[in-house]
Design a protein around this motif. Structure first.
Motif, PDB file in Angstrom:
ATOM      1  N   PHE A  46     -15.212  35.733 -70.525  1.00  0.00           N
ATOM      2  CA  PHE A  46     -15.886  36.078 -71.787  1.00  0.00           C
ATOM      3  C   PHE A  46     -15.578  37.516 -72.176  1.00  0.00           C
ATOM      4  O   PHE A  46     -15.285  37.811 -73.342  1.00  0.00           O
ATOM      5  CB  PHE A  46     -17.398  35.875 -71.619  1.00  0.00           C
ATOM      6  CG  PHE A  46     -18.238  36.468 -72.717  1.00  0.00           C
ATOM      7  CD1 PHE A  46     -18.311  35.859 -73.960  1.00  0.00           C
ATOM      8  CD2 PHE A  46     -18.964  37.635 -72.501  1.00  0.00           C
ATOM      9  CE1 PHE A  46     -19.097  36.407 -74.977  1.00  0.00           C
ATOM     10  CE2 PHE A  46     -19.755  38.183 -73.503  1.00  0.00           C
ATOM     11  CZ  PHE A  46     -19.811  37.563 -74.751  1.00  0.00           C
ATOM     12  N   LEU A  47     -15.620  38.424 -71.217  1.00  0.00           N
ATOM     13  CA  LEU A  47     -15.368  39.825 -71.546  1.00  0.00           C
ATOM     14  C   LEU A  47     -13.918  40.036 -71.981  1.00  0.00           C
ATOM     15  O   LEU A  47     -13.655  40.689 -72.990  1.00  0.00           O
ATOM     16  CB  LEU A  47     -15.687  40.724 -70.354  1.00  0.00           C
ATOM     17  CG  LEU A  47     -15.566  42.227 -70.682  1.00  0.00           C
ATOM     18  CD1 LEU A  47     -16.680  43.024 -70.040  1.00  0.00           C
ATOM     19  CD2 LEU A  47     -14.211  42.793 -70.244  1.00  0.00           C
ATOM     20  N   PHE A  48     -12.968  39.494 -71.218  1.00  0.00           N
ATOM     21  CA  PHE A  48     -11.561  39.792 -71.501  1.00  0.00           C
ATOM     22  C   PHE A  48     -10.980  38.931 -72.618  1.00  0.00           C
ATOM     23  O   PHE A  48     -10.037  39.348 -73.292  1.00  0.00           O
ATOM     24  CB  PHE A  48     -10.726  39.620 -70.231  1.00  0.00           C
ATOM     25  CG  PHE A  48     -10.868  40.756 -69.268  1.00  0.00           C
ATOM     26  CD1 PHE A  48     -10.117  41.907 -69.412  1.00  0.00           C
ATOM     27  CD2 PHE A  48     -11.773  40.689 -68.222  1.00  0.00           C
ATOM     28  CE1 PHE A  48     -10.256  42.965 -68.521  1.00  0.00           C
ATOM     29  CE2 PHE A  48     -11.921  41.736 -67.322  1.00  0.00           C
ATOM     30  CZ  PHE A  48     -11.160  42.882 -67.477  1.00  0.00           C
ATOM     31  N   GLU A  49     -11.524  37.730 -72.832  1.00  0.00           N
ATOM     32  CA  GLU A  49     -10.922  36.820 -73.801  1.00  0.00           C
ATOM     33  C   GLU A  49     -11.801  36.558 -75.018  1.00  0.00           C
ATOM     34  O   GLU A  49     -11.310  36.086 -76.040  1.00  0.00           O
ATOM     35  CB  GLU A  49     -10.573  35.493 -73.117  1.00  0.00           C
ATOM     36  CG  GLU A  49      -9.569  35.661 -71.976  1.00  0.00           C
ATOM     37  CD  GLU A  49      -9.217  34.353 -71.302  1.00  0.00           C
ATOM     38  OE1 GLU A  49      -9.802  33.306 -71.682  1.00  0.00           O
ATOM     39  OE2 GLU A  49      -8.357  34.358 -70.410  1.00  0.00           O
ATOM     40  N   LYS A 128     -17.452  40.638 -81.084  1.00  0.00           N
ATOM     41  CA  LYS A 128     -16.006  40.438 -81.223  1.00  0.00           C
ATOM     42  C   LYS A 128     -15.214  41.608 -80.648  1.00  0.00           C
ATOM     43  O   LYS A 128     -14.004  41.491 -80.446  1.00  0.00           O
ATOM     44  CB  LYS A 128     -15.648  40.240 -82.693  1.00  0.00           C
ATOM     45  CG  LYS A 128     -16.242  38.985 -83.310  1.00  0.00           C
ATOM     46  CD  LYS A 128     -15.853  38.869 -84.774  1.00  0.00           C
ATOM     47  CE  LYS A 128     -16.471  37.629 -85.410  1.00  0.00           C
ATOM     48  NZ  LYS A 128     -16.126  37.521 -86.848  1.00  0.00           N
ATOM     49  N   ALA A 129     -15.896  42.722 -80.405  1.00  0.00           N
ATOM     50  CA  ALA A 129     -15.204  43.941 -79.970  1.00  0.00           C
ATOM     51  C   ALA A 129     -15.487  44.242 -78.506  1.00  0.00           C
ATOM     52  O   ALA A 129     -16.635  44.189 -78.063  1.00  0.00           O
ATOM     53  CB  ALA A 129     -15.640  45.121 -80.833  1.00  0.00           C
ATOM     54  N   VAL A 130     -14.446  44.551 -77.772  1.00  0.00           N
ATOM     55  CA  VAL A 130     -14.603  45.079 -76.416  1.00  0.00           C
ATOM     56  C   VAL A 130     -14.641  46.592 -76.510  1.00  0.00           C
ATOM     57  O   VAL A 130     -13.788  47.206 -77.153  1.00  0.00           O
ATOM     58  CB  VAL A 130     -13.450  44.638 -75.498  1.00  0.00           C
ATOM     59  CG1 VAL A 130     -13.542  45.329 -74.141  1.00  0.00           C
ATOM     60  CG2 VAL A 130     -13.479  43.130 -75.306  1.00  0.00           C
ATOM     61  N   CYS A 131     -15.655  47.181 -75.868  1.00  0.00           N
ATOM     62  CA  CYS A 131     -15.817  48.628 -75.925  1.00  0.00           C
ATOM     63  C   CYS A 131     -15.541  49.249 -74.563  1.00  0.00           C
ATOM     64  O   CYS A 131     -15.694  48.591 -73.528  1.00  0.00           O
ATOM     65  CB  CYS A 131     -17.227  48.991 -76.378  1.00  0.00           C
ATOM     66  SG  CYS A 131     -17.600  48.448 -78.064  1.00  0.00           S
ATOM     67  N   PHE A 132     -15.142  50.524 -74.568  1.00  0.00           N
ATOM     68  CA  PHE A 132     -14.834  51.266 -73.356  1.00  0.00           C
ATOM     69  C   PHE A 132     -15.797  52.444 -73.235  1.00  0.00           C
ATOM     70  O   PHE A 132     -16.100  53.111 -74.240  1.00  0.00           O
ATOM     71  CB  PHE A 132     -13.386  51.765 -73.373  1.00  0.00           C
ATOM     72  CG  PHE A 132     -12.356  50.666 -73.349  1.00  0.00           C
ATOM     73  CD1 PHE A 132     -11.745  50.308 -72.163  1.00  0.00           C
ATOM     74  CD2 PHE A 132     -12.018  49.991 -74.515  1.00  0.00           C
ATOM     75  CE1 PHE A 132     -10.793  49.308 -72.136  1.00  0.00           C
ATOM     76  CE2 PHE A 132     -11.072  48.978 -74.492  1.00  0.00           C
ATOM     77  CZ  PHE A 132     -10.458  48.637 -73.303  1.00  0.00           C
TER      78      PHE A 132
END
Length: 500
Positions: A46-49, A128-132
């Motif tokens: 879920f996190l990476f895709e 929809k966005a992965v954050c760092f």
């Protein structure tokens, strides 16, 4: 690189924030049904895709009536410095920070709609966005835009217990079979036959040969040129056809299987055959010496959900050996209920997580936190007891022996605690004399359930007593575990049962 830590919150049955520390190589996930083992792997994907129309959707993946957002956080380590040296990840250099002596990169995907100030501007962020995580600004930021860059950090191959393995017998070079084919193609490219193909391709597409395909395309190029020049101005053009990349050949490939019922593509075979082939490919990958020579350097993460299905015990042991080998170069996750696969757990190289219970009663133990005997790692008997509720004679002997050694160390050198002394100690710890052991017709005496079970194990030749039942073994094991835990927690026993 590898995934060092996973944190989930409001994901399916994981309502409270739950943290999993993960190992570089093989990670075993064991425990009760419906305990959340598969959710751990789904959370990583879920996190990476990201969610799709049919996977990890809010109605199936988010906790029902959750108090707060669904959130997954991952730390990756073991080579992130090399990652950010690549051009497309260079913007992440300032996001690296040190944790537990390792440089890490922290990623988050959350269902929370929020606004983050980045470079002096407000930026809207959602699931929809992965954050760092930025260590200086102390906030999660979306700096990579679309998920494509995040998806490319690792190559995931997940084989689920309820999936069609044919979906994973994939020729793409991100998969195990594709990597094997890629390595084989690299070797093939050194042969005379490949060189002949290169020569033939050059002849077929030569620009100075009347029979070349390029001659056929000159008229098409000139027709397009005329139209463009009439409308826009001068524009010379020509076609070029280079030798196809190996991946193009791979995409055209198919694996055919003849199991005695006729040859068909593998996807036409039954799920048992498909799964056997998929696991066979994985074991072959473990033996491959040349896969590291391929151009694909993206780390592979292999996920196997109950791989023991349809495998007899000896095959499970061989699979365990193969996965251990793969774990020396790739990160592996294994969800299993098999004591045979668990037998291959190596505390020096592997990480084991036991998930017992559900919801608010769920308990999570790692291999470094529940070693009952004070040595830091559990025995096979304890693993099966903790993970599957299995009681065994071996584990009972370990428990009884631990207590006996504890009493031995309180006696003068060379003296050992006798059976009646161990039983008296158990009574002192709160156990009851509820059994009668008959040594011979004229000698019977009361004993605890652990004492009765111990005598039955060590004296199978004695048929004068009622055989031990599964219930007896369960009661005895639970009672001994309770006593050993109290000894360890109180400091009255050290490593190996040595008195403090």
């Amino acid at each position: 690189m590898y995934i060092k830590r996973l944190s989930v919150q409001n994901v399916k049955s994981f309502r409270q924030e739950t943290v999993f520390d993960l190992g570089r190589g093989v990670n075993y996930l064991v425990g009760d049904n419906n305990g959340g083992k598969s959710t751990v792997l789904e959370s990583l994907l879920f996190l990476f895709e990201g969610s799709t129309a049919y996977k990890w959707r809010p109605d199936t993946f988010y906790s029902t009536n959750a108090d707060g957002p669904t959130r997954v956080v991952v730390d990756i380590s073991g080579g992130v410095e090399e990652l950010v040296r690549q051009g497309k990840y260079a913007l992440l250099q300032s996001f690296l920070f040190e944790d537990d002596g390792e440089v890490v990169l922290r990623l988050e995907r959350s269902s929370q709609m929020r606004t983050v100030v980045q470079s002096g501007k407000d930026k809207s962020v959602d699931v929809k966005a992965v954050c760092f995580w930025h260590p200086e600004r102390q906030q999660f930021e979306n700096v990579t835009g679309i998920d494509a860059k995040v998806k490319a950090i690792f190559d995931f191959e997940a084989i689920w217990a309820d999936a069609q393995p044919g979906d994973h017998i994939d020729f793409a070079n991100t998969k195990t079979l594709g990597r094997l084919l890629d390595a084989a193609f690299t070797r093939f490219a050194q042969t005379e036959r490949w060189k002949s193909l290169v020569t033939a391709h050059g002849s077929a597409f030569a620009d100075d040969d009347e029979e070349s395909f390029l001659v056929e395309t000159e008229k098409l190029a000139n027709d397009i040129k005329s139209l463009v020049e009439d409308q826009y101005g001068h524009a010379a053009m020509r076609f070029e056809f280079t030798l196809p990349d190996p991946s193009v050949f791979m995409k055209q490939g198919r694996l055919h299987v003849d199991d005695g019922a006729g040859e068909t593509p593998v996807e036409g075979k039954g799920s048992g055959m498909q799964r056997a082939i998929a696991l066979g490919i994985i074991q072959l990958y473990a033996k491959a010496e040349h896969t590291e020579d391929t151009e694909n350097t993206t780390p592979l993460i292999l996920m196997l959900d109950e791989p023991e299905t349809w495998l007899h015990p000896s095959a499970q042991l061989r699979l365990g050996d193969a996965l251990s080998v793969i774990g020396e170069r790739d990160q592996v996750f294994i969800i299993t209920h098999s004591p045979y696969l668990i037998r291959k757990f190596d505390s020096r190289k592997h990480r084991l997580t036991v998930i017992a219970g559900q919801d608010h009663e769920r308990k999570i133990d790692t291999s470094t936190s529940f070693g009952l005997f004070g040595v830091g790692e559990p025995t096979w008997g304890e693993i099966n007891y903790r993970a599957f509720g299995m009681c065994s004679h071996d584990f009972h002997n370990e428990l009884y022996g631990f207590i006996q050694k504890h009493l031995d160390d309180k006696k003068p050198a060379g003296k050992s605690a006798k059976e009646e002394e161990v039983d008296a100690f158990l009574v002192f710890q709160g156990l009851k004399h509820v059994k009668i052991w008959e040594r011979h017709a004229s000698f019977k005496y009361p004993t605890t359930v652990p004492g009765y079970v111990r005598n039955s194990i060590h004296h199978p030749e004695n048929t004068a007593n009622i055989p031990v039942t599964d219930a007896d073994l369960r009661i005895a094991t639970d009672e001994l575990v309770s006593v050993v835990e109290r000894l360890v927690e109180s400091g009255n026993a050290g490593v190996g049962g040595v008195a403090a």
